[in-house]
Design a protein around this motif. Structure first.
Motif, PDB file in Angstrom:
ATOM      1  N   LEU A 132      12.452  -4.538  -1.443  1.00 30.52           N
ATOM      2  CA  LEU A 132      13.221  -3.483  -0.786  1.00 30.52           C
ATOM      3  C   LEU A 132      12.246  -2.379  -0.371  1.00 30.52           C
ATOM      4  CD1 LEU A 132      16.382  -3.248  -3.101  1.00 30.52           C
ATOM      5  CD2 LEU A 132      16.023  -4.668  -1.088  1.00 30.52           C
ATOM      6  N   THR A 133      12.730  -1.468   0.462  1.00 33.31           N
ATOM      7  CA  THR A 133      11.901  -0.378   0.977  1.00 33.31           C
ATOM      8  C   THR A 133      11.030   0.233  -0.129  1.00 33.31           C
ATOM      9  OG1 THR A 133      13.558   0.094   2.635  1.00 33.31           O
ATOM     10  CG2 THR A 133      12.059   1.902   2.100  1.00 33.31           C
ATOM     11  N   GLN A 180       0.062   2.773   1.215  1.00 36.79           N
ATOM     12  CA  GLN A 180       1.116   3.684   0.723  1.00 36.79           C
ATOM     13  C   GLN A 180       1.850   4.408   1.845  1.00 36.79           C
ATOM     14  OE1 GLN A 180       1.936   3.594  -2.372  1.00 36.79           O
ATOM     15  NE2 GLN A 180       0.228   2.213  -2.773  1.00 36.79           N
ATOM     16  N   GLU A 181       1.214   4.435   3.008  1.00 39.30           N
ATOM     17  CA  GLU A 181       1.768   5.179   4.121  1.00 39.30           C
ATOM     18  C   GLU A 181       2.762   4.329   4.920  1.00 39.30           C
ATOM     19  OE1 GLU A 181      -0.349   7.061   7.963  1.00 39.30           O
ATOM     20  OE2 GLU A 181      -1.689   6.606   6.336  1.00 39.30           O
ATOM     21  N   LEU A 182       2.791   3.036   4.612  1.00 36.04           N
ATOM     22  CA  LEU A 182       3.574   2.092   5.416  1.00 36.04           C
ATOM     23  C   LEU A 182       4.981   1.878   4.858  1.00 36.04           C
ATOM     24  CD1 LEU A 182       0.790  -0.549   6.076  1.00 36.04           C
ATOM     25  CD2 LEU A 182       1.916   0.857   7.808  1.00 36.04           C
ATOM     26  N   VAL A 183       5.956   1.962   5.730  1.00 38.41           N
ATOM     27  CA  VAL A 183       7.337   1.664   5.369  1.00 38.41           C
ATOM     28  C   VAL A 183       7.818   0.554   6.302  1.00 38.41           C
ATOM     29  CG1 VAL A 183       9.685   2.562   5.153  1.00 38.41           C
ATOM     30  CG2 VAL A 183       7.724   4.078   4.742  1.00 38.41           C
ATOM     31  N   ILE A 184       8.216  -0.580   5.731  1.00 35.76           N
ATOM     32  CA  ILE A 184       8.731  -1.684   6.548  1.00 35.76           C
ATOM     33  C   ILE A 184      10.186  -1.365   6.934  1.00 35.76           C
ATOM     34  CG2 ILE A 184       9.204  -4.177   6.635  1.00 35.76           C
ATOM     35  CD1 ILE A 184       6.262  -3.599   6.304  1.00 35.76           C
ATOM     36  N   THR A 185      10.510  -1.612   8.194  1.00 32.12           N
ATOM     37  CA  THR A 185      11.835  -1.253   8.705  1.00 32.12           C
ATOM     38  C   THR A 185      12.466  -2.416   9.477  1.00 32.12           C
ATOM     39  OG1 THR A 185      10.801  -0.427  10.722  1.00 32.12           O
ATOM     40  CG2 THR A 185      11.197   1.183   8.969  1.00 32.12           C
ATOM     41  N   LEU A 237      18.778   0.570   3.642  1.00 34.79           N
ATOM     42  CA  LEU A 237      18.230   0.123   2.356  1.00 34.79           C
ATOM     43  C   LEU A 237      16.913  -0.630   2.504  1.00 34.79           C
ATOM     44  CD1 LEU A 237      18.737   0.215  -0.694  1.00 34.79           C
ATOM     45  CD2 LEU A 237      19.903  -1.967  -0.515  1.00 34.79           C
ATOM     46  N   SER A 238      16.855  -1.619   3.426  1.00 33.90           N
ATOM     47  CA  SER A 238      15.672  -2.476   3.461  1.00 33.90           C
ATOM     48  C   SER A 238      15.715  -3.428   4.647  1.00 33.90           C
ATOM     49  CB  SER A 238      15.643  -3.283   2.158  1.00 33.90           C
ATOM     50  OG  SER A 238      14.772  -4.374   2.255  1.00 33.90           O
ATOM     51  N   ALA A 239      14.550  -3.943   5.016  1.00 32.32           N
ATOM     52  CA  ALA A 239      14.493  -5.018   6.007  1.00 32.32           C
ATOM     53  C   ALA A 239      14.693  -6.354   5.291  1.00 32.32           C
ATOM     54  CB  ALA A 239      13.147  -4.997   6.731  1.00 32.32           C
ATOM     55  N   ALA A 255      14.978   0.300 -11.093  1.00 32.65           N
ATOM     56  CA  ALA A 255      15.730  -0.950 -10.975  1.00 32.65           C
ATOM     57  C   ALA A 255      14.845  -2.081 -10.476  1.00 32.65           C
ATOM     58  CB  ALA A 255      16.905  -0.761 -10.025  1.00 32.65           C
ATOM     59  N   ARG A 256      13.705  -1.722  -9.860  1.00 34.21           N
ATOM     60  CA  ARG A 256      12.827  -2.762  -9.317  1.00 34.21           C
ATOM     61  C   ARG A 256      11.819  -3.281 -10.305  1.00 34.21           C
ATOM     62  NH1 ARG A 256      11.224  -0.758  -3.782  1.00 34.21           N
ATOM     63  NH2 ARG A 256      13.189   0.172  -3.224  1.00 34.21           N
ATOM     64  N   ASN A 257      11.685  -2.527 -11.395  1.00 38.49           N
ATOM     65  CA  ASN A 257      10.636  -2.852 -12.347  1.00 38.49           C
ATOM     66  C   ASN A 257      11.127  -3.970 -13.263  1.00 38.49           C
ATOM     67  OD1 ASN A 257       8.869  -2.925 -14.452  1.00 38.49           O
ATOM     68  ND2 ASN A 257       8.653  -0.703 -14.602  1.00 38.49           N
ATOM     69  N   ARG A 258      10.535  -5.164 -13.094  1.00 36.57           N
ATOM     70  CA  ARG A 258      11.107  -6.263 -13.862  1.00 36.57           C
ATOM     71  C   ARG A 258      10.748  -6.213 -15.336  1.00 36.57           C
ATOM     72  NH1 ARG A 258       9.152 -11.891 -11.137  1.00 36.57           N
ATOM     73  NH2 ARG A 258       8.350 -10.883  -9.291  1.00 36.57           N
TER      74      ARG A 258
END
Lengths: 471, 471
Positions: free
Chosen positions: A144-145, A169-174, A342-344, B101-104
């Protein structure tokens, strides 16, 4: 400007001023190399660039000749939008035109998309299937994002390869570049704020402003070299601009490409005013010259440039995977993303990551660029032959759009309607400005080289335009 | 209320009032059938419902017995939020909790997601791979918003199966339900408008309001039967409410389920005031009773209900395919979608369409519901055994959340921090209201039945809570 670019510019000026005429042979590579005191490979680069721009043509074993199309068409002048601010309201027309673009029975000269047949969809499908089958279930949560760490690493590597340092760290997938652009805009503006855009500008930028209740100020833009940085400086002095949304590389609809010094000046200007730049760079991979043009982001030292792109126009249409390299706003953009969609798509992220890792992307891109560059030459030739005299066209060095300025009395909306009746879509210039100023302009999509009806369609639109001009 | 529901309610009231006590045997199906003059199958349905609610347990060849857990826990009272409007600002806390919630490595009692291991991911991967390989390239354009015609047809069929008439034209495919909800909200409101929500409410609704500069008014909500329609009527009389965002089925965080007459009354009330309902129904498939609860949308005659759901919680986590059945607003929502993220992932749409066509979804859902229902019973039993006395819990008939009201002096944020130090995440009640009113409440996710540490984690949180209560 690099050495070869300077040589190419000198020659293109000689062509424009009539020193070289259509059919003339250029001096041989060896002669030019000696006369200018540069290496033969520099001369080759210059000639390749001129060829990519459609100004010259190579003939086997004979050398380079000035193209016949090169002087017939002149390019449109730089735009001169009025310097006032305005509310944004984009008409129904955009949705109509987008709708036509889906209809496979129309010749899609008005489409915003290149032909899906240009992409390695079967290979991608294999990568996607493999990735989905091997997907660790927990990744549906972990990706997720801001998105898959692997994919973000691959993207950061590609930035590095073009001399642009972007931290993972600067990248957000959309969900595509469109969402990235919208999220960036949302992050740095509030209702009523003013945003500077090119003129003409991509209608989706206008729609985004409309959606967020923002106001626009349009800035003079040259059809070959993009936004005029001095004009922008004047706008920034007079107006409380909160952000810029620009396309330095192969602008939609002009196809303009800002020279590197202009990009550098742009970034410096915005840094001075502390105004964020939302950089739409979805066509950056589709260059026809010898080198990938760097984005404005490459000169950003303050984290003010939010560089947005995607794989939709270069590799994976319909996968809806894009990203923002959002500089100092990255965390805020990521939060907006979590709050909106929420996420791609996780398997799509994973599939693309797998495809990129295996290699083959750059080979595909070379083929894609070649196909588009050839098609551009064909299109300019066809327009120069079949459109009414007085027509001006851009000759972009990348992307798949040509901007056409028709003789004044022609109404592009009428041309649009008449073309539709012949099963051809075009994008009338009205779409590309909040005040519908570009009423005798159109954007032509030449990104469908496999379409057998393409040539006939250009001829038909030209014929209709000639009839309208003669009225 | 249906016949079997009335019977179940009578019995559950008898249990609550102490007429039936833990361990008591219920009258046999034949006896009840004769005494009430209903068919044995109606009695069975009533007993199944009571079992699903954890009030009774079946023992092989002996009949149904009142559960031991059933009377230990009492349920929290209906909420009584103040009737004033307020600006919305949701704290950093939401992002922190989402992050955990993402931390397994953490036991995800605070997660918003069910365990990804509950889903048929390998089968989906095959369908996705097959669909992508066979994808007609043009579909990458044709499946853009409103989305794949095949998938929309499949979704419309599922509406029909639950007695809800939704036209394919009304459906817009989105990047998950979250985007659908956000687009619907955006479509019917403007900055500064007032939106009615449940209390407590899903934090994403609060975040959406915050993002769009909207104001909230919270409405009294019962932990078993959902929003109080009379309270909502009073709010609509006094406040200029522009829209409602509600979860009639298995509300997050309460797990409440509105009875059908209440849904009907809700829709009638909103129709009278001409106020659109944004119906978040992502848990609708996760019912423990004998029948799928219908959405409020089923009673909508004016096209005012915008029903939003997805496959993320029921079939395909991470695929990010959701939809809005947006009634009279469908075209406007589709346009917003084209303007914001353009489209959902095409291969994912195609893969889900292929999976649904082959069948198997309903079989998967039956297994999923059973696993969650069992886990719900276990969780209530564990909480009743290990949490401090005075603790109240909901016993939802679906979904995977339990809402816990701790004795007053306990601060859920402190409990959250102390639990984290034991590698357990919880969702403190503060997240679920704009004024952080639910400070001694928590939401517990029981949707991870395969997690071996789950039981131990509940015990640990209970132990910490007991220590905090005893201070």
């Amino acid at each position: 400007m690099k050495r070869y670019e300077a040589i190419a510019q000198g020659i293109s000026e000689s062509i424009a001023s009539g020193i070289f005429r259509p059919g003339d042979r250029l001096p041989s590579v060896r002669d030019t190399s000696e006369s200018r005191g540069v290496s033969p490979s520099t001369v080759f680069q210059a000639y390749y660039l001129l060829e990519a721009r459609g100004l010259v043509q190579a003939r086997a074993r004979s050398g380079y000749f000035v193209s016949h199309a090169s002087t017939v068409q002149s390019e449109p002048a730089a735009s001169e939008p009025p310097a006032h601010e305005h509310e944004v309201e984009v008409s129904e027309l955009v949705f109509q035109v987008l709708g036509h673009a889906r209809n496979r029975n129309l010749v899609p000269l008005g489409s915003a998309f290149p032909s899906p047949s240009l992409f390695p969809l079967p290979k991608l499908a294999l990568a996607l299937g493999r990735a989905a089958r091997n997907l660790d279930a927990w990744k549906t949560v972990e990706h997720l994002t801001p998105g898959s760490a692997d994919l973000r690493r691959q993207i950061a590597l590609r930035y590095l390869a073009m001399g642009c340092n972007v931290d993972v760290q600067e990248l957000v997938i959309t969900n595509g570049a469109m969402e990235a652009l919208n999220l960036c805009l949302e992050t740095v503006t509030g209702p009523g704020d003013l945003v500077a855009v090119e003129s003409p500008t991509f209608y989706a930028a206008l729609q985004a402003l409309e959606r967020l209740n923002l106001r626009a100020v349009e800035v003079a833009t040259h059809p070959r070299t993009g936004i005029d940085v001095q004009s922008l400086a004047a706008v920034l002095e007079r107006h409380p601009v909160k952000a810029c949304w620009l396309m330095p590389n192969f602008q939609n609809p002009l196809g303009s490409l800002m020279p590197e010094p202009a990009k550098q000046a742009l970034v410096a200007l915005l840094a001075q005013h502390d105004v964020p730049l939302i950089e739409d760079d979805v066509y950056g991979e589709l260059y026809f010259g010898p080198h990938k043009p760097r984005p404005a982001k490459a000169w950003d030292k303050k984290g003010l440039v939010m560089h947005c792109s995607s794989f939709s126009k270069s590799l994976a249409p319909g996968y809806r995977v894009g990203w923002a390299a959002a500089g100092r706003f990255a965390a805020a953009v990521g939060k907006r993303m979590l709050m909106s969609s929420l996420s791609a798509c996780v398997p799509a992220q994973e599939g693309l990551s797998e495809y990129l890792q295996r290699g083959g992307y750059d080979r595909h891109l070379r083929q894609l660029r070649q196909a588009l560059a050839e098609q551009r030459r064909l299109t300019v030739r066809l327009i120069s032959k079949h459109f009414p005299s007085g027509t001006k066209v851009t000759q972009p060095d990348g992307g798949y759009f040509i901007w056409v300025e028709l003789p004044q009395p022609i109404d592009a909306l009428e041309l649009h309607r008449l073309s539709l009746s012949q099963a051809i879509s075009i994008a009338p210039g009205h779409l590309f400005s909040a005040d519908h100023r570009y009423s005798h302009h159109l954007r032509i999509n030449f990104g469908h080289p496999e379409n057998k009806q393409f040539e006939e369609a250009i001829k038909t639109v030209g014929k209709i335009a000639r009839a309208l001009a003669a009225r």
